[in-house]
Motif scaffolding. Structure first.
Motif, PDB file in Angstrom:
ATOM      1  N   ALA A  42       0.726  -1.086  -0.035  1.00  0.00           N
ATOM      2  CA  ALA A  42       0.057  -0.090  -0.133  1.00  0.00           C
ATOM      3  C   ALA A  42       0.802   1.288   0.047  1.00  0.00           C
ATOM      4  CB  ALA A  42      -0.865  -0.007   1.193  1.00  0.00           C
ATOM      5  N   LEU A  43       1.930   1.202   0.890  1.00  0.00           N
ATOM      6  CA  LEU A  43       2.741   2.306   0.819  1.00  0.00           C
ATOM      7  C   LEU A  43       3.521   2.548  -0.325  1.00  0.00           C
ATOM      8  CD1 LEU A  43       4.084   2.110   4.575  1.00  0.00           C
ATOM      9  CD2 LEU A  43       2.607   3.779   3.702  1.00  0.00           C
ATOM     10  N   GLY A  44       3.928   1.167  -1.132  1.00  0.00           N
ATOM     11  CA  GLY A  44       4.631   1.487  -2.196  1.00  0.00           C
ATOM     12  C   GLY A  44       3.775   2.114  -3.434  1.00  0.00           C
ATOM     13  N   ASN A  45       2.593   2.398  -3.256  1.00  0.00           N
ATOM     14  CA  ASN A  45       1.364   2.767  -4.360  1.00  0.00           C
ATOM     15  C   ASN A  45       1.281   4.234  -3.960  1.00  0.00           C
ATOM     16  OD1 ASN A  45       1.385   0.494  -5.738  1.00  0.00           O
ATOM     17  ND2 ASN A  45      -0.449  -0.227  -4.322  1.00  0.00           N
ATOM     18  N   ILE A  46       1.704   4.702  -3.080  1.00  0.00           N
ATOM     19  CA  ILE A  46       1.413   6.343  -2.805  1.00  0.00           C
ATOM     20  C   ILE A  46       2.385   6.932  -3.868  1.00  0.00           C
ATOM     21  CG2 ILE A  46       0.737   5.980  -0.567  1.00  0.00           C
ATOM     22  CD1 ILE A  46       3.276   7.111   0.638  1.00  0.00           C
ATOM     23  N   PRO A  47       1.899   8.279  -4.149  1.00  0.00           N
ATOM     24  CA  PRO A  47       2.754   9.044  -5.048  1.00  0.00           C
ATOM     25  C   PRO A  47       4.174   9.329  -4.433  1.00  0.00           C
ATOM     26  CG  PRO A  47       0.520  10.053  -4.809  1.00  0.00           C
ATOM     27  CD  PRO A  47       0.780   8.787  -3.876  1.00  0.00           C
ATOM     28  N   ASP A  48       5.182   9.445  -5.289  1.00  0.00           N
ATOM     29  CA  ASP A  48       6.538   9.727  -4.728  1.00  0.00           C
ATOM     30  C   ASP A  48       6.799  11.074  -4.527  1.00  0.00           C
ATOM     31  OD1 ASP A  48       9.161   9.770  -4.102  1.00  0.00           O
ATOM     32  OD2 ASP A  48       9.823   8.701  -5.908  1.00  0.00           O
ATOM     33  N   ARG A  49       6.633  11.816  -3.228  1.00  0.00           N
ATOM     34  CA  ARG A  49       6.723  13.000  -3.122  1.00  0.00           C
ATOM     35  C   ARG A  49       6.996  13.245  -1.527  1.00  0.00           C
ATOM     36  NH1 ARG A  49       2.462  15.355  -0.149  1.00  0.00           N
ATOM     37  NH2 ARG A  49       0.330  14.307  -0.067  1.00  0.00           N
ATOM     38  N   GLU A  50       7.083  14.319  -1.090  1.00  0.00           N
ATOM     39  CA  GLU A  50       7.155  14.588   0.693  1.00  0.00           C
ATOM     40  C   GLU A  50       5.987  14.496   1.165  1.00  0.00           C
ATOM     41  OE1 GLU A  50       9.750  17.939   1.770  1.00  0.00           O
ATOM     42  OE2 GLU A  50      11.623  16.669   1.505  1.00  0.00           O
ATOM     43  N   TYR A  51       5.902  14.046   2.432  1.00  0.00           N
ATOM     44  CA  TYR A  51       4.841  14.039   3.058  1.00  0.00           C
ATOM     45  C   TYR A  51       4.916  14.736   4.438  1.00  0.00           C
ATOM     46  CZ  TYR A  51       3.083  10.872  -0.085  1.00  0.00           C
ATOM     47  OH  TYR A  51       2.356  10.184  -1.423  1.00  0.00           O
ATOM     48  N   ASP A  52       4.222  15.836   4.646  1.00  0.00           N
ATOM     49  CA  ASP A  52       4.285  16.737   5.926  1.00  0.00           C
ATOM     50  C   ASP A  52       3.769  16.119   7.114  1.00  0.00           C
ATOM     51  OD1 ASP A  52       1.666  17.117   5.594  1.00  0.00           O
ATOM     52  OD2 ASP A  52       1.940  19.271   5.046  1.00  0.00           O
ATOM     53  N   GLY A  53       3.251  15.009   7.334  1.00  0.00           N
ATOM     54  CA  GLY A  53       2.579  14.260   8.462  1.00  0.00           C
ATOM     55  C   GLY A  53       1.979  12.884   8.145  1.00  0.00           C
ATOM     56  N   PRO A  54       1.606  12.337   9.342  1.00  0.00           N
ATOM     57  CA  PRO A  54       0.964  11.139   9.368  1.00  0.00           C
ATOM     58  C   PRO A  54      -0.546  11.245   8.382  1.00  0.00           C
ATOM     59  CG  PRO A  54       1.300  11.605  11.497  1.00  0.00           C
ATOM     60  CD  PRO A  54       1.669  12.907  10.714  1.00  0.00           C
ATOM     61  N   ASN A  55      -1.293  12.509   8.494  1.00  0.00           N
ATOM     62  CA  ASN A  55      -2.461  12.569   7.896  1.00  0.00           C
ATOM     63  C   ASN A  55      -2.235  12.682   6.276  1.00  0.00           C
ATOM     64  OD1 ASN A  55      -3.763  12.595  10.243  1.00  0.00           O
ATOM     65  ND2 ASN A  55      -3.923  14.736  10.551  1.00  0.00           N
ATOM     66  N   ALA A  56      -0.987  13.089   6.131  1.00  0.00           N
ATOM     67  CA  ALA A  56      -1.062  13.361   4.468  1.00  0.00           C
ATOM     68  C   ALA A  56      -0.786  11.671   3.999  1.00  0.00           C
ATOM     69  CB  ALA A  56       0.290  14.137   4.347  1.00  0.00           C
ATOM     70  N   ILE A  57      -0.087  11.068   4.765  1.00  0.00           N
ATOM     71  CA  ILE A  57      -0.055   9.573   4.256  1.00  0.00           C
ATOM     72  C   ILE A  57      -1.000   8.825   4.241  1.00  0.00           C
ATOM     73  CG2 ILE A  57       1.405   7.440   4.731  1.00  0.00           C
ATOM     74  CD1 ILE A  57       3.696   9.197   6.077  1.00  0.00           C
ATOM     75  N   SER A  58      -1.957   8.740   5.557  1.00  0.00           N
ATOM     76  CA  SER A  58      -3.190   8.184   5.368  1.00  0.00           C
ATOM     77  C   SER A  58      -4.338   8.679   4.327  1.00  0.00           C
ATOM     78  CB  SER A  58      -3.972   8.449   6.835  1.00  0.00           C
ATOM     79  OG  SER A  58      -3.076   7.927   7.682  1.00  0.00           O
ATOM     80  N   HIS A  59      -4.226   9.975   3.814  1.00  0.00           N
ATOM     81  CA  HIS A  59      -4.920  10.499   2.879  1.00  0.00           C
ATOM     82  C   HIS A  59      -4.585   9.908   1.619  1.00  0.00           C
ATOM     83  CE1 HIS A  59      -7.390  13.273   0.518  1.00  0.00           C
ATOM     84  NE2 HIS A  59      -6.353  13.414  -0.157  1.00  0.00           N
ATOM     85  N   GLU A  60      -3.475   9.712   1.333  1.00  0.00           N
ATOM     86  CA  GLU A  60      -2.815   8.975   0.122  1.00  0.00           C
ATOM     87  C   GLU A  60      -3.321   7.520  -0.151  1.00  0.00           C
ATOM     88  OE1 GLU A  60      -2.275  10.234  -2.836  1.00  0.00           O
ATOM     89  OE2 GLU A  60      -1.528  12.248  -2.333  1.00  0.00           O
ATOM     90  N   LEU A  61      -3.097   6.909   1.139  1.00  0.00           N
ATOM     91  CA  LEU A  61      -3.366   5.311   1.126  1.00  0.00           C
ATOM     92  C   LEU A  61      -4.978   5.371   0.895  1.00  0.00           C
ATOM     93  CD1 LEU A  61      -1.559   4.297   4.184  1.00  0.00           C
ATOM     94  CD2 LEU A  61      -1.042   3.459   2.101  1.00  0.00           C
ATOM     95  N   SER A  62      -5.828   6.080   1.437  1.00  0.00           N
ATOM     96  CA  SER A  62      -7.242   5.994   1.054  1.00  0.00           C
ATOM     97  C   SER A  62      -7.608   6.524  -0.337  1.00  0.00           C
ATOM     98  CB  SER A  62      -8.190   6.569   2.204  1.00  0.00           C
ATOM     99  OG  SER A  62      -7.930   8.104   2.300  1.00  0.00           O
ATOM    100  N   ALA A  63      -7.013   7.332  -0.674  1.00  0.00           N
ATOM    101  CA  ALA A  63      -7.132   7.953  -2.129  1.00  0.00           C
ATOM    102  C   ALA A  63      -6.750   6.884  -3.010  1.00  0.00           C
ATOM    103  CB  ALA A  63      -6.377   9.333  -2.376  1.00  0.00           C
ATOM    104  N   ASN A  64      -5.610   6.186  -2.907  1.00  0.00           N
ATOM    105  CA  ASN A  64      -5.175   5.222  -3.931  1.00  0.00           C
ATOM    106  C   ASN A  64      -5.747   4.026  -3.814  1.00  0.00           C
ATOM    107  OD1 ASN A  64      -3.248   6.521  -5.279  1.00  0.00           O
ATOM    108  ND2 ASN A  64      -1.937   6.661  -3.731  1.00  0.00           N
ATOM    109  N   ASN A  65      -6.733   3.561  -3.072  1.00  0.00           N
ATOM    110  CA  ASN A  65      -7.455   2.448  -2.768  1.00  0.00           C
ATOM    111  C   ASN A  65      -8.978   2.448  -3.027  1.00  0.00           C
ATOM    112  OD1 ASN A  65      -6.069   0.277  -2.152  1.00  0.00           O
ATOM    113  ND2 ASN A  65      -6.327   0.078  -0.131  1.00  0.00           N
ATOM    114  N   GLY A  66      -9.350   3.654  -3.466  1.00  0.00           N
ATOM    115  CA  GLY A  66     -10.597   3.900  -3.773  1.00  0.00           C
ATOM    116  C   GLY A  66     -11.288   3.384  -4.991  1.00  0.00           C
TER     117      GLY A  66
END
Length: 66
Positions: A42-66
């Motif tokens: 799941a983490l391997g599928n998030i966009p390759d960019r900088e993340y400013d906090g845990p919420n940004a990571i969680s947001h990408e995880l849910s966005a990429n799994n929809g």
């Protein structure tokens, strides 16, 4: 498509990181903490960019799994 890993489980494997972090740092931190393959995938599928906090990571995880 695989089910999204539990966000709480994901965050357990990412604790202690200093933000902002890169995708590579997120993946290596999760791997070093013993995250299972579903979390790493799941983490391997998030966009390759900088993340400013845990919420940004969680947001990408849910966005990429929809």
């Amino acid at each position: 498509m695989a089910d999204m890993p539990n966000p709480i489980e994901v965050q357990k494997h990412l604790k202690g990181m200093d933000y902002p972090v890169s995708k590579d740092t997120i993946l290596s931190t999760a791997k070093d903490s013993g995250a299972d393959q579903a979390i790493l995938d799941a983490l391997g599928n998030i966009p390759d960019r900088e993340y400013d906090g845990p919420n940004a990571i969680s947001h990408e995880l849910s966005a990429n799994n929809g």
